[in-house]
Design a protein around this motif. Structure first.
Motif, PDB file in Angstrom:
ATOM      1  N   TYR A 110     -50.103  45.255  97.835  1.00 42.20           N
ATOM      2  CA  TYR A 110     -49.601  46.554  97.381  1.00 42.20           C
ATOM      3  C   TYR A 110     -49.650  46.601  95.853  1.00 42.20           C
ATOM      4  CZ  TYR A 110     -48.603  46.990 102.223  1.00 42.20           C
ATOM      5  OH  TYR A 110     -48.776  47.044 103.575  1.00 42.20           O
ATOM      6  N   VAL A 111     -50.308  47.629  95.353  1.00 44.57           N
ATOM      7  CA  VAL A 111     -50.622  47.684  93.922  1.00 44.57           C
ATOM      8  C   VAL A 111     -49.992  48.927  93.278  1.00 44.57           C
ATOM      9  CG1 VAL A 111     -52.502  47.678  92.229  1.00 44.57           C
ATOM     10  CG2 VAL A 111     -52.865  46.631  94.491  1.00 44.57           C
ATOM     11  N   PRO A 112     -48.942  48.727  92.461  1.00 47.99           N
ATOM     12  CA  PRO A 112     -48.386  49.882  91.754  1.00 47.99           C
ATOM     13  C   PRO A 112     -49.342  50.327  90.646  1.00 47.99           C
ATOM     14  CG  PRO A 112     -46.957  47.923  91.552  1.00 47.99           C
ATOM     15  CD  PRO A 112     -48.239  47.468  92.129  1.00 47.99           C
TER      16      PRO A 112
ATOM     17  N   GLY B 272     -45.356  45.134  83.785  1.00 46.78           N
ATOM     18  CA  GLY B 272     -44.417  46.216  83.541  1.00 46.78           C
ATOM     19  C   GLY B 272     -44.723  47.500  84.276  1.00 46.78           C
ATOM     20  N   VAL B 273     -45.318  47.392  85.469  1.00 42.86           N
ATOM     21  CA  VAL B 273     -45.695  48.598  86.217  1.00 42.86           C
ATOM     22  C   VAL B 273     -44.830  48.825  87.458  1.00 42.86           C
ATOM     23  CG1 VAL B 273     -48.080  48.596  85.394  1.00 42.86           C
ATOM     24  CG2 VAL B 273     -47.519  47.353  87.500  1.00 42.86           C
ATOM     25  N   GLY B 274     -43.881  47.909  87.705  1.00 40.86           N
ATOM     26  CA  GLY B 274     -42.977  48.098  88.838  1.00 40.86           C
ATOM     27  C   GLY B 274     -43.259  47.198  90.035  1.00 40.86           C
ATOM     28  N   LYS B 275     -44.001  46.122  89.821  1.00 41.76           N
ATOM     29  CA  LYS B 275     -44.266  45.181  90.915  1.00 41.76           C
ATOM     30  C   LYS B 275     -42.978  44.548  91.418  1.00 41.76           C
ATOM     31  CE  LYS B 275     -46.975  42.570  88.393  1.00 41.76           C
ATOM     32  NZ  LYS B 275     -47.152  43.462  87.241  1.00 41.76           N
ATOM     33  N   THR B 276     -42.218  43.988  90.470  1.00 47.17           N
ATOM     34  CA  THR B 276     -41.030  43.240  90.863  1.00 47.17           C
ATOM     35  C   THR B 276     -39.969  44.161  91.454  1.00 47.17           C
ATOM     36  OG1 THR B 276     -41.494  41.514  89.256  1.00 47.17           O
ATOM     37  CG2 THR B 276     -39.222  41.705  90.006  1.00 47.17           C
ATOM     38  N   ALA B 277     -39.785  45.323  90.831  1.00 44.71           N
ATOM     39  CA  ALA B 277     -38.817  46.280  91.380  1.00 44.71           C
ATOM     40  C   ALA B 277     -39.185  46.605  92.829  1.00 44.71           C
ATOM     41  CB  ALA B 277     -38.797  47.555  90.534  1.00 44.71           C
ATOM     42  N   ALA B 278     -40.466  46.836  93.088  1.00 47.63           N
ATOM     43  CA  ALA B 278     -40.893  47.167  94.447  1.00 47.63           C
ATOM     44  C   ALA B 278     -40.725  45.958  95.373  1.00 47.63           C
ATOM     45  CB  ALA B 278     -42.349  47.636  94.441  1.00 47.63           C
ATOM     46  N   ALA B 279     -41.116  44.772  94.898  1.00 53.61           N
ATOM     47  CA  ALA B 279     -41.037  43.579  95.751  1.00 53.61           C
ATOM     48  C   ALA B 279     -39.598  43.342  96.209  1.00 53.61           C
ATOM     49  CB  ALA B 279     -41.579  42.361  94.999  1.00 53.61           C
ATOM     50  N   VAL B 280     -38.657  43.474  95.277  1.00 56.07           N
ATOM     51  CA  VAL B 280     -37.250  43.228  95.600  1.00 56.07           C
ATOM     52  C   VAL B 280     -36.718  44.306  96.557  1.00 56.07           C
ATOM     53  CG1 VAL B 280     -34.913  43.199  94.630  1.00 56.07           C
ATOM     54  CG2 VAL B 280     -36.751  41.926  93.501  1.00 56.07           C
ATOM     55  N   ASN B 281     -37.032  45.556  96.264  1.00 53.73           N
ATOM     56  CA  ASN B 281     -36.537  46.635  97.127  1.00 53.73           C
ATOM     57  C   ASN B 281     -37.122  46.542  98.533  1.00 53.73           C
ATOM     58  OD1 ASN B 281     -34.752  47.892  95.352  1.00 53.73           O
ATOM     59  ND2 ASN B 281     -36.429  48.958  94.311  1.00 53.73           N
ATOM     60  N   ILE B 282     -38.389  46.239  98.611  1.00 53.84           N
ATOM     61  CA  ILE B 282     -39.015  46.130  99.932  1.00 53.84           C
ATOM     62  C   ILE B 282     -38.477  44.907 100.674  1.00 53.84           C
ATOM     63  CG2 ILE B 282     -41.226  45.791 101.154  1.00 53.84           C
ATOM     64  CD1 ILE B 282     -40.625  48.673  99.881  1.00 53.84           C
ATOM     65  N   ALA B 283     -38.275  43.809  99.947  1.00 52.17           N
ATOM     66  CA  ALA B 283     -37.731  42.605 100.589  1.00 52.17           C
ATOM     67  C   ALA B 283     -36.360  42.923 101.195  1.00 52.17           C
ATOM     68  CB  ALA B 283     -37.621  41.467  99.571  1.00 52.17           C
ATOM     69  N   TYR B 284     -35.539  43.638 100.436  1.00 50.98           N
ATOM     70  CA  TYR B 284     -34.208  43.970 100.933  1.00 50.98           C
ATOM     71  C   TYR B 284     -34.294  44.892 102.154  1.00 50.98           C
ATOM     72  CZ  TYR B 284     -29.410  45.517 101.213  1.00 50.98           C
ATOM     73  OH  TYR B 284     -28.155  45.795 101.677  1.00 50.98           O
TER      74      TYR B 284
ATOM     75  N   ILE C  37     -47.493  39.533 102.484  1.00 56.39           N
ATOM     76  CA  ILE C  37     -47.932  40.617 101.614  1.00 56.39           C
ATOM     77  C   ILE C  37     -47.663  40.236 100.165  1.00 56.39           C
ATOM     78  CG2 ILE C  37     -47.559  42.402 103.368  1.00 56.39           C
ATOM     79  CD1 ILE C  37     -45.052  43.278 101.761  1.00 56.39           C
ATOM     80  N   ALA C  38     -48.336  40.936  99.262  1.00 55.27           N
ATOM     81  CA  ALA C  38     -48.122  40.678  97.846  1.00 55.27           C
ATOM     82  C   ALA C  38     -47.966  41.995  97.111  1.00 55.27           C
ATOM     83  CB  ALA C  38     -49.303  39.900  97.277  1.00 55.27           C
ATOM     84  N   PHE C  39     -47.188  41.944  96.041  1.00 52.55           N
ATOM     85  CA  PHE C  39     -47.168  43.032  95.072  1.00 52.55           C
ATOM     86  C   PHE C  39     -47.899  42.516  93.853  1.00 52.55           C
ATOM     87  CE2 PHE C  39     -43.999  44.413  97.970  1.00 52.55           C
ATOM     88  CZ  PHE C  39     -44.159  45.789  97.977  1.00 52.55           C
TER      89      PHE C  39
ATOM     90  N   ILE D 237     -42.141  53.560 101.428  1.00 51.81           N
ATOM     91  CA  ILE D 237     -43.102  52.471 101.231  1.00 51.81           C
ATOM     92  C   ILE D 237     -42.891  51.405 102.305  1.00 51.81           C
ATOM     93  CG2 ILE D 237     -43.827  50.609  99.670  1.00 51.81           C
ATOM     94  CD1 ILE D 237     -43.243  52.494  97.329  1.00 51.81           C
ATOM     95  N   TRP D 238     -41.630  51.080 102.578  1.00 50.05           N
ATOM     96  CA  TRP D 238     -41.367  50.077 103.618  1.00 50.05           C
ATOM     97  C   TRP D 238     -41.896  50.557 104.979  1.00 50.05           C
ATOM     98  CZ3 TRP D 238     -41.500  45.735 105.647  1.00 50.05           C
ATOM     99  CH2 TRP D 238     -40.871  45.442 106.853  1.00 50.05           C
ATOM    100  N   ALA D 239     -41.679  51.834 105.283  1.00 47.08           N
ATOM    101  CA  ALA D 239     -42.194  52.369 106.552  1.00 47.08           C
ATOM    102  C   ALA D 239     -43.724  52.241 106.601  1.00 47.08           C
ATOM    103  CB  ALA D 239     -41.774  53.833 106.721  1.00 47.08           C
ATOM    104  N   GLY D 240     -44.369  52.499 105.476  1.00 48.14           N
ATOM    105  CA  GLY D 240     -45.828  52.380 105.404  1.00 48.14           C
ATOM    106  C   GLY D 240     -46.287  50.941 105.601  1.00 48.14           C
ATOM    107  N   ILE D 241     -45.551  50.009 105.006  1.00 40.72           N
ATOM    108  CA  ILE D 241     -45.907  48.594 105.130  1.00 40.72           C
ATOM    109  C   ILE D 241     -45.748  48.140 106.586  1.00 40.72           C
ATOM    110  CG2 ILE D 241     -45.185  46.245 104.498  1.00 40.72           C
ATOM    111  CD1 ILE D 241     -44.445  47.395 101.708  1.00 40.72           C
TER     112      ILE D 241
END
Ligand SMILES: Nc1ncnc2c1ncn2[C@@H]1O[C@H](COP(=O)(O)OP(=O)(O)O)[C@@H](O)[C@H]1O
Ligand SMILES: [Mg+2]
Length: 252
Positions: free
Chosen positions: A143-145, A12-24, A4-6, A238-242
């Motif tokens: 996944y597109v913020p 500056g829209v929250g891609k990296t924040a989401a990628a890290v949180n979802i990865a964890y 998957i990709a963010f 979001i993780w549950a959705g993924i």
């Protein structure tokens, strides 16, 4: 192995924040995960503990086939979470991709990992380049913020059109609202329109929250930093959705 990709053409829209949180969250859910920071600006490292020890390696070695991808991986930055940090040489990715026209370089690079890795998460730079095209092609879902402003909605529509034109599978795009400030009328108005504005949307909105900003300072995923915060709950959704998107039931 799922990929998957963010991604968003906006920074500056929250891609990296989401990628890290979802990865964890994925790694905590018995899903062996590799997070690959493809953005030469390399923000992912800041969100992960021990960022100082996590140094990127020159991608040219990998691109030239002189070193296997395993050499670039930092194993277990958290149990079950592997990480490839960015390196400034990632800027040259596009040149390599031009030379290799015809094959998907990312797919070839990731193939050797398919045995031990359940999920690969690509944290993308905000560009529309050959690299992005290959990401859009190789990813099972993207996944597109989207920050709820009309300009951002407009660039979401452009992305959708691009994916349609290139026949990359528009259904793989899964947008979600990001950095939502409900005190702003415009944000409220757009988020309330939900899937009318974001067709195929995930039906979640990450709030604008200072705890998310603090992830960078503390070098921690939100689940570690503030698991009881509303934003952490949204990332869990979001993780549950993924998980549902990729496996219908459980990772496997
Ligand atoms: N939901 C949020 N609330 C508040 N700040 C956020 C939120 N998401 C991200 N940020 C902050 O905004 C900046 C950009 O976020 P980042 O995830 O790096 O975006 P991108 O990867 O799209 O460029 C960072 O400083 C980050 O801490
Ligand atoms: Mg980023």
């Amino acid at each position: 192995m799922r990929i998957i990709a963010f991604y968003s053409p906006k920074g500056g829209v929250g891609k990296t924040a989401a990628a890290v949180n979802i990865a964890y969250l994925a790694s905590q859910d018995n899903c062996r995960t590799l997070l690959w920071d493809l953005d030469p600006q390399g923000a992912s490292s800041f969100y992960l503990a021990g960022a100082e020890t996590v140094k990127g390696r020159k991608l040219s070695k990998l691109l030239e086939g002189k070193a296997p991808i395993a050499k670039f991986i930092h194993d277990d930055v958290y149990p079950g979470l592997d990480f490839i940090p960015a390196h400034t040489s990632f800027r040259n990715f596009d040149i390599k991709l031009e030379q290799e026209s015809g094959s998907n370089v990312l797919r070839d690079m990731l193939a050797p990992l398919s045995e031990e890795t359940s999920l690969v998460i690509l944290d993308c730079p905000p560009t529309l380049s050959r690299l992005t095209e290959q990401v859009l092609e190789v990813a099972d879902r993207v996944y597109v913020p989207v920050v709820p402003t009309w300009l951002a909605v407009n660039s979401w529509n452009q992305l959708q059109q691009f994916v349609k034109d290139k026949k990359l599978g528009a259904r793989k795009l899964r947008p979600f609202f990001s950095m939502v400030d409900r005190r702003k009328n415009l944000h409220k108005e757009i988020v309330e329109q939900g899937r009318e504005v974001l067709p195929n949307g995930m039906g979640v909105a990450v709030p604008y929250a200072s705890v998310v900003e603090r992830m960078g300072e503390e070098g921690l995923p939100l689940e570690r930093l503030a698991p009881h915060s509303p934003a952490a709950e949204v990332y869990r959704q979001i993780w549950a959705g993924i998980r549902q998107d990729l496996w219908k039931r459980r990772p496997g």
